[in-house]
Design a protein around this motif. Structure first.
Motif, PDB file in Angstrom:
ATOM      1  N   ALA A 188      -6.136  -0.664  -7.217  1.00  0.00           N
ATOM      2  CA  ALA A 188      -6.545  -1.715  -8.357  1.00  0.00           C
ATOM      3  C   ALA A 188      -5.518  -1.429  -9.383  1.00  0.00           C
ATOM      4  O   ALA A 188      -4.815  -2.429  -9.958  1.00  0.00           O
ATOM      5  CB  ALA A 188      -8.061  -1.578  -8.952  1.00  0.00           C
ATOM      6  N   ALA A 189      -5.212  -0.214  -9.740  1.00  0.00           N
ATOM      7  CA  ALA A 189      -4.002  -0.080 -10.811  1.00  0.00           C
ATOM      8  C   ALA A 189      -2.829  -0.500 -10.277  1.00  0.00           C
ATOM      9  O   ALA A 189      -2.200  -0.991 -11.088  1.00  0.00           O
ATOM     10  CB  ALA A 189      -4.014   1.546 -10.964  1.00  0.00           C
ATOM     11  N   HIS A 190      -2.487  -0.090  -9.160  1.00  0.00           N
ATOM     12  CA  HIS A 190      -1.251  -0.418  -8.376  1.00  0.00           C
ATOM     13  C   HIS A 190      -0.919  -1.913  -8.385  1.00  0.00           C
ATOM     14  O   HIS A 190       0.005  -2.441  -8.741  1.00  0.00           O
ATOM     15  CB  HIS A 190      -1.200   0.025  -7.127  1.00  0.00           C
ATOM     16  CG  HIS A 190      -0.009   0.048  -6.466  1.00  0.00           C
ATOM     17  ND1 HIS A 190       1.116   0.326  -6.906  1.00  0.00           N
ATOM     18  CD2 HIS A 190       0.183  -0.164  -5.094  1.00  0.00           C
ATOM     19  CE1 HIS A 190       2.243   0.108  -5.976  1.00  0.00           C
ATOM     20  NE2 HIS A 190       1.707  -0.228  -4.691  1.00  0.00           N
ATOM     21  N   ARG A 210       3.869  11.809   4.712  1.00  0.00           N
ATOM     22  CA  ARG A 210       2.740  11.854   5.379  1.00  0.00           C
ATOM     23  C   ARG A 210       2.680  12.413   6.801  1.00  0.00           C
ATOM     24  O   ARG A 210       3.666  12.284   7.456  1.00  0.00           O
ATOM     25  CB  ARG A 210       1.952  10.342   5.729  1.00  0.00           C
ATOM     26  CG  ARG A 210       1.705   9.701   4.162  1.00  0.00           C
ATOM     27  CD  ARG A 210       0.672  10.680   3.596  1.00  0.00           C
ATOM     28  NE  ARG A 210       0.272   9.719   2.177  1.00  0.00           N
ATOM     29  CZ  ARG A 210       0.557   9.873   1.058  1.00  0.00           C
ATOM     30  NH1 ARG A 210       1.497  10.772   0.763  1.00  0.00           N
ATOM     31  NH2 ARG A 210      -0.108   9.259   0.162  1.00  0.00           N
ATOM     32  N   LEU A 211       1.646  12.993   7.377  1.00  0.00           N
ATOM     33  CA  LEU A 211       1.576  13.668   8.714  1.00  0.00           C
ATOM     34  C   LEU A 211       1.820  12.524   9.685  1.00  0.00           C
ATOM     35  O   LEU A 211       1.234  11.557   9.555  1.00  0.00           O
ATOM     36  CB  LEU A 211       0.419  14.455   8.874  1.00  0.00           C
ATOM     37  CG  LEU A 211       0.149  15.675   8.058  1.00  0.00           C
ATOM     38  CD1 LEU A 211      -1.214  16.261   8.097  1.00  0.00           C
ATOM     39  CD2 LEU A 211       1.008  16.726   8.488  1.00  0.00           C
ATOM     40  N   PRO A 212       2.354  12.783  10.838  1.00  0.00           N
ATOM     41  CA  PRO A 212       2.600  11.723  11.886  1.00  0.00           C
ATOM     42  C   PRO A 212       1.179  11.673  12.534  1.00  0.00           C
ATOM     43  O   PRO A 212       0.176  12.404  12.316  1.00  0.00           O
ATOM     44  CB  PRO A 212       3.203  12.407  12.739  1.00  0.00           C
ATOM     45  CG  PRO A 212       3.396  13.805  12.572  1.00  0.00           C
ATOM     46  CD  PRO A 212       3.028  13.995  11.128  1.00  0.00           C
ATOM     47  N   LEU A 213       0.783  10.276  12.728  1.00  0.00           N
ATOM     48  CA  LEU A 213      -0.360   9.853  13.156  1.00  0.00           C
ATOM     49  C   LEU A 213      -0.940  10.653  14.244  1.00  0.00           C
ATOM     50  O   LEU A 213      -2.271  10.830  14.281  1.00  0.00           O
ATOM     51  CB  LEU A 213      -0.364   8.255  13.633  1.00  0.00           C
ATOM     52  CG  LEU A 213      -0.591   7.323  12.547  1.00  0.00           C
ATOM     53  CD1 LEU A 213      -0.740   6.020  13.273  1.00  0.00           C
ATOM     54  CD2 LEU A 213      -1.873   7.785  11.714  1.00  0.00           C
ATOM     55  N   ASN A 214       0.039  11.104  15.187  1.00  0.00           N
ATOM     56  CA  ASN A 214      -0.753  11.921  16.430  1.00  0.00           C
ATOM     57  C   ASN A 214      -1.204  13.400  16.056  1.00  0.00           C
ATOM     58  O   ASN A 214      -1.592  13.719  16.551  1.00  0.00           O
ATOM     59  CB  ASN A 214       0.354  11.957  17.413  1.00  0.00           C
ATOM     60  CG  ASN A 214       1.711  12.717  17.075  1.00  0.00           C
ATOM     61  OD1 ASN A 214       1.797  13.330  15.845  1.00  0.00           O
ATOM     62  ND2 ASN A 214       2.582  12.858  17.935  1.00  0.00           N
ATOM     63  N   GLU A 215      -0.914  13.461  14.655  1.00  0.00           N
ATOM     64  CA  GLU A 215      -1.423  15.048  14.205  1.00  0.00           C
ATOM     65  C   GLU A 215      -2.783  14.802  13.678  1.00  0.00           C
ATOM     66  O   GLU A 215      -3.457  16.066  13.177  1.00  0.00           O
ATOM     67  CB  GLU A 215      -0.502  15.676  13.253  1.00  0.00           C
ATOM     68  CG  GLU A 215       0.502  16.583  13.816  1.00  0.00           C
ATOM     69  CD  GLU A 215       1.380  17.178  12.814  1.00  0.00           C
ATOM     70  OE1 GLU A 215       0.783  17.734  11.751  1.00  0.00           O
ATOM     71  OE2 GLU A 215       2.701  17.516  12.971  1.00  0.00           O
ATOM     72  N   LEU A 221       0.975  -1.254   0.032  1.00  0.00           N
ATOM     73  CA  LEU A 221      -0.089  -0.026   0.058  1.00  0.00           C
ATOM     74  C   LEU A 221       1.093   1.255  -0.016  1.00  0.00           C
ATOM     75  O   LEU A 221       0.728   2.188  -0.611  1.00  0.00           O
ATOM     76  CB  LEU A 221      -0.892  -0.082   1.488  1.00  0.00           C
ATOM     77  CG  LEU A 221      -1.864   0.962   1.393  1.00  0.00           C
ATOM     78  CD1 LEU A 221      -3.159   0.706   0.592  1.00  0.00           C
ATOM     79  CD2 LEU A 221      -2.415   0.977   3.079  1.00  0.00           C
ATOM     80  N   GLN A 222       2.016   1.251   0.961  1.00  0.00           N
ATOM     81  CA  GLN A 222       2.911   2.428   0.843  1.00  0.00           C
ATOM     82  C   GLN A 222       3.613   2.526  -0.204  1.00  0.00           C
ATOM     83  O   GLN A 222       4.139   3.640  -0.533  1.00  0.00           O
ATOM     84  CB  GLN A 222       3.601   2.198   2.091  1.00  0.00           C
ATOM     85  CG  GLN A 222       2.954   2.455   3.358  1.00  0.00           C
ATOM     86  CD  GLN A 222       3.727   2.026   4.716  1.00  0.00           C
ATOM     87  OE1 GLN A 222       4.778   1.191   4.573  1.00  0.00           O
ATOM     88  NE2 GLN A 222       3.096   2.581   5.769  1.00  0.00           N
ATOM     89  N   SER A 223       3.589   1.653  -1.115  1.00  0.00           N
ATOM     90  CA  SER A 223       4.687   1.494  -2.303  1.00  0.00           C
ATOM     91  C   SER A 223       3.917   2.217  -3.534  1.00  0.00           C
ATOM     92  O   SER A 223       4.205   2.584  -4.348  1.00  0.00           O
ATOM     93  CB  SER A 223       5.104   0.258  -2.594  1.00  0.00           C
ATOM     94  OG  SER A 223       4.238  -0.295  -3.275  1.00  0.00           O
TER      95      SER A 223
END
Ligand SMILES: Cc1cc2nc3c(=O)[nH]c(=O)nc-3n(C[C@H](O)[C@H](O)[C@H](O)COP(=O)(O)O)c2cc1C
Length: 302
Positions: A241-243, A292-297, A125-127
């Protein structure tokens, strides 16, 4: 669930044990040709684990990438309809790009291949990236349909399924879309106070992107199907789906700003509201990840 996790972990650990106990022999280095089919040039170091046995009687096949971390996080499964053989290939120290290359290389005339990833999803997913430069290679219709089919499985309020997809097949339809969006875009840029020259540069860049992308899908919503939003779930379903089929693309929100002009120029039904243009193709290079923003934000526990 736990049982399934243990089973998956056990499988990968067993493979790691085999690797640690075996000598890796690279008998087909990157750039060398296949002994029987000289047109096949190995894109990565290819070899086998000495002292192991796989289905064809040889050692277990290994693709060795250029990463310094010699991690095993992916295997490639192949079926060869010519040899009537199925194999497992271990991918060690391979970057995402290298995995893709191996997959392409292994999907040749008589062979079909698929990648199985160790983490099952998160790294994959992250790729995913928004890719804006494509190889000049057409996207087969069956892949496009597969992507749209996946996108159409997204959830929707009351299962209203408000999405409508316009696949822009002909150069003529893309031109109409460009003209319809261009007129509004130019007006908006002028009213933003952008100098004409800069506005024209932006317009040209958009035009070039839309004309050169191997595939273009105009996403519309039909609000008569109930409350609907251009929701990220569906957008992600389409991207992913494209990925999953080795394609990449990006989302252009420009159609949001000239829906009626587009509807008119492409002769779309009155209740189809254009909201985005998705350009797809085979990626020419792979951008660095956007942070990506850190989760705590972005997460609040209440
Ligand atoms: C709703 C939405 C609208 C977007 N619109 C545009 C756009 O008009 N042009 C563009 O180049 N990228 C567009 N993007 C792509 C984003 O710039 C991209 O997703 C973001 O920078 C993160 O990069 P990544 O997708 O590679 O992780 C859009 C993305 C979303 C979700």
């Amino acid at each position: 669930m736990m049982e399934r996790e243990n089973e998956v972990q056990g499988f990968w650990e067993a493979l790691e044990l085999l690797i640690s106990e075996s000598e890796l022999v690279i008998d087909r280095p990157r750039g060398s040709t296949h002994p029987h089919y000289p047109v096949l040039v190995y894109p990565l170091d290819y070899g086998y684990l000495k002292g192991t046995i796989s289905m064809d009687g040889g050692g277990i096949d290994v693709w060795s990438g250029t990463l310094t971390t010699r991690k095993l996080d992916t295997v490639l499964l192949t079926v060869d309809l010519f040899k009537h053989d199925a194999e497992i290939n271990l991918l060690i120290g391979c970057s995402d790009q290298e995995k893709r290359t191996v997959l392409d290389f292994s999907n040749n005339q008589s062979m079909r291949a698929t990648l199985i990833r160790r983490d099952g999803g998160l790294a994959w997913l992250q790729s995913r990236r928004s890719v804006r430069h494509f190889l000049p290679k057409p996207v087969p219709d069956d892949l496009l349909y597969q992507i749209l089919e996946t996108a159409a499985w997204a959830p929707s309020a009351h299962n209203s399924q408000p999405w409508r997809f316009v696949v822009l097949k002909s150069p003529g339809s893309r031109r109409k879309l460009i003209d319809a969006m261009g007129a509004e875009y130019r007006k908006d840029l002028r009213s933003d106070g952008l100098p004409d020259e800069e506005a024209e540069q932006r317009l040209n860049r958009s035009r070039e992107r839309i004309t050169s992308a191997p595939a273009a899908i105009l996403l519309c919503l039909d609000p008569s199907r109930g409350d609907s939003y251009p929701d990220p779930v569906r957008q992600n379903a389409e991207y992913l789906a494209a990925h999953a089929v080795g394609l990449a693309g990006f989302w252009m929100c420009a159609p949001l700003f000239s829906p009626s002009a587009i509807r008119h120029s492409l002769d779309l039904p009155g209740d189809w509201h254009p909201v985005a243009l998705i350009l797809l193709g085979y990626p020419d290079g792979w951008p660095e990840p956007r942070p990506r923003l850190p989760l705590n934000e972005v997460v609040r526990l209440v």
